[in-house]
Design a protein around this motif. Structure first.
Motif, PDB file in Angstrom:
ATOM      1  N   LEU A 100       0.448  -1.363   0.065  1.00 43.50           N
ATOM      2  CA  LEU A 100       0.300  -0.409   0.670  1.00 43.50           C
ATOM      3  C   LEU A 100       0.938   1.019  -0.165  1.00 43.50           C
ATOM      4  O   LEU A 100       0.365   1.684  -0.919  1.00 43.50           O
ATOM      5  CB  LEU A 100      -1.003  -0.287   1.053  1.00 43.50           C
ATOM      6  N   TYR A 101       1.904   1.462   0.591  1.00 42.24           N
ATOM      7  CA  TYR A 101       2.460   2.554   0.857  1.00 42.24           C
ATOM      8  C   TYR A 101       3.690   2.631  -0.933  1.00 42.24           C
ATOM      9  O   TYR A 101       3.668   3.938  -0.899  1.00 42.24           O
ATOM     10  CB  TYR A 101       3.976   2.477   1.737  1.00 42.24           C
ATOM     11  N   SER A 104       1.664   3.817  -2.725  1.00 42.52           N
ATOM     12  CA  SER A 104       1.420   6.245  -2.580  1.00 42.52           C
ATOM     13  C   SER A 104       2.698   6.588  -3.447  1.00 42.52           C
ATOM     14  O   SER A 104       2.401   7.642  -4.142  1.00 42.52           O
ATOM     15  CB  SER A 104       0.825   6.517  -1.227  1.00 42.52           C
ATOM     16  N   SER A 143       3.807  10.714   0.485  1.00 42.10           N
ATOM     17  CA  SER A 143       3.503   9.458   0.125  1.00 42.10           C
ATOM     18  C   SER A 143       3.674   8.676   2.237  1.00 42.10           C
ATOM     19  O   SER A 143       2.188   7.532   2.075  1.00 42.10           O
ATOM     20  CB  SER A 143       4.509   7.803   0.028  1.00 42.10           C
ATOM     21  N   TYR A 147      -0.398   7.017   2.896  1.00 41.20           N
ATOM     22  CA  TYR A 147      -0.568   5.982   3.580  1.00 41.20           C
ATOM     23  C   TYR A 147      -1.194   5.925   4.818  1.00 41.20           C
ATOM     24  O   TYR A 147      -2.113   4.912   5.133  1.00 41.20           O
ATOM     25  CB  TYR A 147       0.899   5.532   3.397  1.00 41.20           C
ATOM     26  N   LEU A 151      -4.634   3.652   4.700  1.00 41.05           N
ATOM     27  CA  LEU A 151      -4.769   2.548   6.136  1.00 41.05           C
ATOM     28  C   LEU A 151      -5.391   2.505   6.681  1.00 41.05           C
ATOM     29  O   LEU A 151      -6.103   1.162   6.952  1.00 41.05           O
ATOM     30  CB  LEU A 151      -2.949   2.527   6.478  1.00 41.05           C
ATOM     31  N   ALA A 244       2.412   6.915  10.915  1.00 41.17           N
ATOM     32  CA  ALA A 244       2.473   5.819  10.012  1.00 41.17           C
ATOM     33  C   ALA A 244       2.692   4.275  11.164  1.00 41.17           C
ATOM     34  O   ALA A 244       2.302   3.333  10.381  1.00 41.17           O
ATOM     35  CB  ALA A 244       3.708   5.375   9.153  1.00 41.17           C
ATOM     36  N   THR A 248       0.677   1.384  11.630  1.00 41.79           N
ATOM     37  CA  THR A 248       0.638  -0.189  10.776  1.00 41.79           C
ATOM     38  C   THR A 248       0.864  -0.862  12.505  1.00 41.79           C
ATOM     39  O   THR A 248      -0.109  -2.536  11.840  1.00 41.79           O
ATOM     40  CB  THR A 248       2.279  -0.326  10.029  1.00 41.79           C
TER      41      THR A 248
END
Length: 270
Positions: A100-101, A104, A143, A147, A151, A244, A248
């Motif tokens: 996913l990152y 981005s 980014s 993300y 997310l 981030a 996660t």
């Protein structure tokens, strides 16, 4: 990759549209100015400028709509059977999060490249000193935020269903953006710069404005640092990187502890 790569067309369109209305006929364009345009340009705290910032969030919202189900999609079709064969949910989620990152970064790189190509074709562009540094900072900061938002939408959808996940995260971003008006209304920024600088930097949206940052490199600092404060890019990297990381870890714990036998958010049960 094949499923989502076609959406990069939207990145190209967004990149062109953001520079289309800014471009000035017969006037050379600095590449650093192009980066500022992609990152809210040089806004102040007036409500009109803040509303322009809200409009500039459209490319981010489009990314979040598209990739807000990137991880969640595994729960929509035979999720129980898929995860019954998944021996390590933590590893699986981390792998999907990294993908996913990557999307981005690819989305933003495509958007920036489209903006640059459009200007190179139609206008005179000068690659001024420091502009390459700024575009790298732009890609890293944006980014991370793309993300984090995408997310978060996926995580909320996994926990509570997908009906309102995008609306919640989009609403948070709008509120954070509109909160910047307090520096024009309730607590003017120049009246108490030390305290207001802290409050400003606590707002994640502030970190998306490249021109508000500062740099120890004089030739870069003269291009940015609108408010003449210490707002290092390293602060943004660390702050957004921490958010981030937390997002996660939260996602990993949720996916590892989720009970698929008794939970099916889309159908209300098995």
């Amino acid at each position: 990759m094949k499923i989502y790569s076609k959406y990069l067309v939207l990145a190209i369109v967004m990149g062109i549209l953001q520079t289309l209305f800014y471009s000035r006929t017969n006037v050379p364009i600095l590449f650093s100015d192009l980066i500022f345009v992609l990152s809210f340009y040089k806004p102040i705290f007036y409500i009109t400028a803040i509303m322009e910032m809200v409009a500039k969030l459209i490319p981010a919202f489009l990314f979040q709509i598209i990739y807000g189900t990137y991880i969640y999609r595994h729960f929509c079709s035979a999720g129980i059977y898929f995860f019954s064969r998944c021996s390590n949910r933590r590893k699986w989620f981390l792998k999907e999060a990294l993908k996913l990152y990557g999307y981005s970064v690819l989305y933003l790189f495509t958007m920036t490249s489209a903006s640059t190509a459009f200007c190179l074709i139609n206008f005179e562009v000068h690659f001024d000193k420091g502009s390459l540094y700024l575009v790298i900072c732009f890609l890293i900061i944006y980014s991370l935020w793309y993300y984090i938002a995408a997310l978060s939408i996926n995580i909320i959808a996994i926990v509570a269903g997908s009906q309102y996940s995008f609306v919640i995260i989009a609403g948070v971003q709008l509120i954070l953006t509109l909160m910047l008006t307090i520096f024009d209304t309730w607590m003017p920024f120049e009246n108490n710069v030390p305290m207001n600088k802290i409050i400003l930097q606590l707002n994640p949206i502030s970190h998306l404005v490249i021109s508000w940052h500062s740099s120890k490199l004089a030739y870069i600092n003269k291009l940015i640092n609108t408010w003449n404060i210490n707002f290092s890019f390293n602060i943004s990297f660390a702050y957004l990187g921490l958010i981030a990381l937390i997002s996660t870890v939260v996602g990993i714990n949720i996916i590892n502890n989720k009970q698929f036998i008794i939970t099916n958010n889309e159908t209300g049960g098995i």
